[in-house]
Design a protein around this motif. Structure first.
Motif, short mmCIF file in Angstrom:
data_model
loop_
_atom_site.label_atom_id
_atom_site.label_comp_id
_atom_site.label_asym_id
_atom_site.label_seq_id
_atom_site.Cartn_x
_atom_site.Cartn_y
_atom_site.Cartn_z
N CYS A 1 0.83 -1.22 0.00
CA CYS A 1 0.00 0.00 0.00
C CYS A 1 0.85 1.26 0.00
O CYS A 1 0.57 2.22 -0.74
CB CYS A 1 -0.95 0.00 1.20
N VAL A 2 1.89 1.29 0.81
CA VAL A 2 2.77 2.45 0.86
C VAL A 2 3.51 2.62 -0.48
O VAL A 2 3.67 3.73 -0.97
CB VAL A 2 3.76 2.35 2.05
N GLY A 3 3.91 1.53 -1.07
CA GLY A 3 4.57 1.59 -2.39
C GLY A 3 3.64 2.15 -3.46
O GLY A 3 4.06 2.96 -4.29
N ARG A 4 2.38 1.73 -3.43
CA ARG A 4 1.41 2.27 -4.39
C ARG A 4 1.18 3.75 -4.16
O ARG A 4 1.09 4.54 -5.11
CB ARG A 4 0.09 1.53 -4.27
N ALA A 5 1.10 4.14 -2.89
CA ALA A 5 0.91 5.56 -2.58
C ALA A 5 2.12 6.38 -3.06
O ALA A 5 1.95 7.47 -3.59
CB ALA A 5 0.70 5.75 -1.08
N ALA A 6 3.32 5.85 -2.88
CA ALA A 6 4.52 6.55 -3.34
C ALA A 6 4.50 6.74 -4.85
O ALA A 6 4.88 7.80 -5.36
CB ALA A 6 5.78 5.80 -2.91
N ALA A 7 4.05 5.73 -5.58
CA ALA A 7 3.96 5.85 -7.04
C ALA A 7 2.93 6.91 -7.42
O ALA A 7 3.16 7.68 -8.36
CB ALA A 7 3.60 4.49 -7.64
N LEU A 8 1.82 6.96 -6.70
CA LEU A 8 0.81 7.97 -6.98
C LEU A 8 1.34 9.38 -6.70
O LEU A 8 1.10 10.32 -7.46
CB LEU A 8 -0.46 7.71 -6.16
N ILE A 9 2.07 9.51 -5.59
CA ILE A 9 2.66 10.80 -5.24
C ILE A 9 3.68 11.21 -6.30
O ILE A 9 3.74 12.37 -6.71
CB ILE A 9 3.30 10.75 -3.83
N ALA A 10 4.48 10.24 -6.75
CA ALA A 10 5.48 10.54 -7.79
C ALA A 10 4.82 10.95 -9.10
O ALA A 10 5.38 11.72 -9.87
CB ALA A 10 6.37 9.32 -8.02
#
Length: 107
Positions: free
Chosen positions: A29-38
């Motif tokens: 979940c945190v990895g997906r959020a980081a991709a969205l933020i990027a």
């Protein structure tokens, strides 16, 4: 469903990089959020879209995985992004790659 008992599943996780199934779920979940933020999504929208309800919990988990707060992560990417080409500068290309590949296990 997986062909193993809950105890067997827990033992397999203990032998892997993730101590518990919950840790794997948080890491994904945190990895997906980081991709969205990027990709330019606001931090608040990113954490709610991956299932976090409270920003304090999300910030804590994000820091465990990436070593920085999500706002700092976004700020670093914004400083290095070349807005004319949409590419990331070499200094923080590793941060971008880490967000896309997924964070390290959050333990």
């Amino acid at each position: 469903m997986l062909g193993m008992t809950p105890v067997q599943l827990r033992r397999r996780f203990q032998r892997s990089a993730y101590p518990a199934p919950r840790d794997l779920i948080i890491t994904v979940c945190v990895g997906r959020a980081a991709a969205l933020i990027a990709d330019g999504m606001k931090v608040e929208a990113a954490f709610s879209s991956v299932g976090f309800r409270h920003h304090t919990n999300f910030n804590r988990q994000f820091r465990r995985c990436f070593g920085v707060l999500p706002s700092n992560y976004r700020h670093r990417l914004a400083l290095t992004r070349d807005w004319t080409t949409g590419t990331i500068g070499a200094v923080h290309a590793q941060v971008e790659a880490a967000g896309r590949a997924g964070p390290r296990p959050c333990t």
